[in-house]
Design a protein around this motif. Structure first.
Motif, PDB file in Angstrom:
ATOM      1  N   ALA A  97      46.868  36.167  39.115  1.00 38.52           N
ATOM      2  CA  ALA A  97      45.654  37.058  39.377  1.00 38.52           C
ATOM      3  C   ALA A  97      46.003  38.301  39.355  1.00 38.52           C
ATOM      4  CB  ALA A  97      44.817  36.472  40.547  1.00 38.52           C
ATOM      5  N   GLN A  98      47.224  38.758  40.031  1.00 41.28           N
ATOM      6  CA  GLN A  98      47.524  40.194  40.251  1.00 41.28           C
ATOM      7  C   GLN A  98      47.854  40.691  38.794  1.00 41.28           C
ATOM      8  OE1 GLN A  98      51.799  41.320  41.782  1.00 41.28           O
ATOM      9  NE2 GLN A  98      50.364  41.463  43.380  1.00 41.28           N
ATOM     10  N   GLU A  99      48.554  39.935  38.014  1.00 41.08           N
ATOM     11  CA  GLU A  99      49.082  40.428  36.760  1.00 41.08           C
ATOM     12  C   GLU A  99      47.688  40.616  35.802  1.00 41.08           C
ATOM     13  OE1 GLU A  99      51.701  41.621  35.594  1.00 41.08           O
ATOM     14  OE2 GLU A  99      52.811  40.986  37.381  1.00 41.08           O
ATOM     15  N   ALA A 100      46.669  39.659  36.055  1.00 43.18           N
ATOM     16  CA  ALA A 100      45.450  39.917  35.017  1.00 43.18           C
ATOM     17  C   ALA A 100      44.932  41.141  35.515  1.00 43.18           C
ATOM     18  CB  ALA A 100      44.951  38.789  35.248  1.00 43.18           C
ATOM     19  N   GLU A 101      45.012  41.661  36.987  1.00 39.79           N
ATOM     20  CA  GLU A 101      44.275  42.616  37.216  1.00 39.79           C
ATOM     21  C   GLU A 101      44.715  43.986  36.829  1.00 39.79           C
ATOM     22  OE1 GLU A 101      41.170  44.679  39.516  1.00 39.79           O
ATOM     23  OE2 GLU A 101      41.277  42.671  38.661  1.00 39.79           O
ATOM     24  N   ARG A 102      46.397  43.838  36.984  1.00 44.40           N
ATOM     25  CA  ARG A 102      47.141  45.225  36.567  1.00 44.40           C
ATOM     26  C   ARG A 102      46.718  45.280  35.002  1.00 44.40           C
ATOM     27  NH1 ARG A 102      53.399  45.043  38.637  1.00 44.40           N
ATOM     28  NH2 ARG A 102      52.734  45.086  40.953  1.00 44.40           N
ATOM     29  N   ARG A 103      46.736  44.154  34.144  1.00 43.53           N
ATOM     30  CA  ARG A 103      46.291  44.284  32.615  1.00 43.53           C
ATOM     31  C   ARG A 103      45.051  44.924  32.558  1.00 43.53           C
ATOM     32  NH1 ARG A 103      46.380  39.291  31.669  1.00 43.53           N
ATOM     33  NH2 ARG A 103      48.563  39.001  31.343  1.00 43.53           N
ATOM     34  N   ARG A 104      44.113  44.666  33.570  1.00 43.99           N
ATOM     35  CA  ARG A 104      42.857  45.196  33.252  1.00 43.99           C
ATOM     36  C   ARG A 104      42.746  46.548  33.737  1.00 43.99           C
ATOM     37  NH1 ARG A 104      38.615  46.616  36.044  1.00 43.99           N
ATOM     38  NH2 ARG A 104      39.919  45.997  38.031  1.00 43.99           N
ATOM     39  N   ILE A 105      43.470  46.824  34.757  1.00 45.90           N
ATOM     40  CA  ILE A 105      43.452  48.434  35.060  1.00 45.90           C
ATOM     41  C   ILE A 105      44.186  49.204  34.159  1.00 45.90           C
ATOM     42  CG2 ILE A 105      44.423  50.010  36.773  1.00 45.90           C
ATOM     43  CD1 ILE A 105      43.659  47.850  38.976  1.00 45.90           C
ATOM     44  N   GLU A 144      41.795  49.790  30.952  1.00 45.86           N
ATOM     45  CA  GLU A 144      41.097  50.816  31.409  1.00 45.86           C
ATOM     46  C   GLU A 144      41.516  52.232  31.543  1.00 45.86           C
ATOM     47  OE1 GLU A 144      38.603  49.743  34.853  1.00 45.86           O
ATOM     48  OE2 GLU A 144      37.704  47.991  33.897  1.00 45.86           O
ATOM     49  N   LEU A 180      52.201  49.355  35.201  1.00 45.15           N
ATOM     50  CA  LEU A 180      51.360  48.211  35.404  1.00 45.15           C
ATOM     51  C   LEU A 180      51.432  47.134  34.448  1.00 45.15           C
ATOM     52  CD1 LEU A 180      48.066  50.348  36.214  1.00 45.15           C
ATOM     53  CD2 LEU A 180      49.375  49.031  37.896  1.00 45.15           C
ATOM     54  N   ARG A 181      51.462  47.240  32.965  1.00 45.58           N
ATOM     55  CA  ARG A 181      51.551  46.398  32.044  1.00 45.58           C
ATOM     56  C   ARG A 181      52.397  46.726  30.860  1.00 45.58           C
ATOM     57  NH1 ARG A 181      51.917  40.855  31.683  1.00 45.58           N
ATOM     58  NH2 ARG A 181      51.558  40.398  29.690  1.00 45.58           N
TER      59      ARG A 181
END
Length: 317
Positions: free
Chosen positions: A118-126, A129, A181-182
């Motif tokens: 979940a953390q990696e998915a949030e990092r990818r989203r941020i 953006e 972040l990603r």
């Protein structure tokens, strides 16, 4: 034999032996008690107490080992177990505790995996953006400043160029943050290219010398394993820059007996206090996600060595 009957039998043996000695030994008790009789009785009492203490210590030793394990067990270091042989309440207690540890380790690994994913998915989203929204907006600002600077009078043009340079530096920082972040290069070009880019960027921003030792016979790894190796290398480099007071960092990646081994070694001040902050515990959780093993130790020539061993395809963790 239950713990109650074990202790009862031990005490019965000691007391029965003492009673037998008093019955058949040529010893009598006078009134008043003579000095020699008092010495014999007190000596017998001391022997009885010592024998009882030794037997109880031997009988309760498994409980002491269990207590020490319970106070020191760490779910981020799986595999800590006590041997349980025979029957009785103590052996059953140890087996139950080992089974509980196994369940807790499995649940901890599962929950950590969900949290990290979940953390990696949030990092990818941020990161997406920041790249799409902030990056494009700042690029448009740069273009507008350039057009304004070209049409402005000489005095104002210098100020606009300064603002343009500040905006360009901010855009570079945003891009650097997006890469942290990603790492897109990890998805596009693989682990070795991503680590190469990471170490080059690290050397540029910190001024430390980075030596890369990447083997050429690395097997193909699962995306989750590559991400774990990358994040552990990233955190290790960050720790070396912040805490180690180092001048040189060596990053190695090799294939060893069905596993991929990542090592990050610095020549800094080394490990002085056995403490583990959030960064190290985060690396241990990531190692569990990949089914690997993380070891942090003193480097051969001072400094600190971080080593992550992750299973390659075809090998069970």
């Amino acid at each position: 034999m239950s713990l109650f009957w074990r202790i009862f039998v031990l005490n019965a043996v000691v007391l029965g032996t003492a009673t037998a000695l008093l019955l058949w030994a040529p010893v009598t008790v006078s009134v008043p008690v003579l000095l020699t009789e008092a010495v014999i009785l007190l000596g017998g009492l001391a022997v009885m107490l010592v024998a009882n203490a030794v037997l109880l210590r031997l009988g309760l030793a498994p409980l002491d080992r269990l207590t020490r394990l319970m106070t020191t067990v760490d779910l981020l270091r799986p595999g800590q177990r006590l041997p349980a042989s025979g029957g009785g309440e103590v052996a059953e207690l140890i087996r139950t505790f080992n089974a509980m540890l196994e369940r807790l380790e499995h649940e901890r690994a599962t929950s950590s995996a969900r949290a990290l994913l979940a953390q990696e998915a949030e990092r990818r989203r941020i990161a997406q953006e920041l790249h799409d929204e902030v990056g494009q907006t700042m690029t448009a600002i740069l273009l507008g400043l350039k057009r304004a600077a070209d049409e402005a009078p000489e005095g104002l043009r210098h100020q606009l160029c300064e603002v343009q340079e500040i905006t360009r530096e901010s855009l570079d920082e945003v891009r650097h943050l997006v890469r942290r972040l990603r790492p897109g290069v990890l998805d596009d070009l693989g682990l070795v290219s991503a680590l190469t880019s990471l170490t080059e960027d690290f050397a540029t921003h910190t001024g430390l010398r980075v030596v890369r030792r990447f083997a050429t016979d690395l097997p193909a790894l699962a995306p989750e394993t590559e991400l774990v190796l990358y994040r552990v290398a990233q955190e290790s480099l960050t720790n070396a820059a912040r805490h180690a007071d180092a001048e040189r960092v060596t990053v190695g990646l090799r294939h060893d007996d069905g596993s991929v081994v990542l090592t990050v070694v610095d020549d800094g001040c080394g490990i002085t206090v056995p403490r583990e902050g959030a960064g190290i515990r985060g690396m241990r959780e990531r190692a569990l996600l990949a089914g690997g093993r993380l070891e942090i130790s003193a480097a051969p020539r001072t400094g600190t060595q971080v080593q992550l061993t992750a299973p390659a395809p075809g090998r069970q963790p």
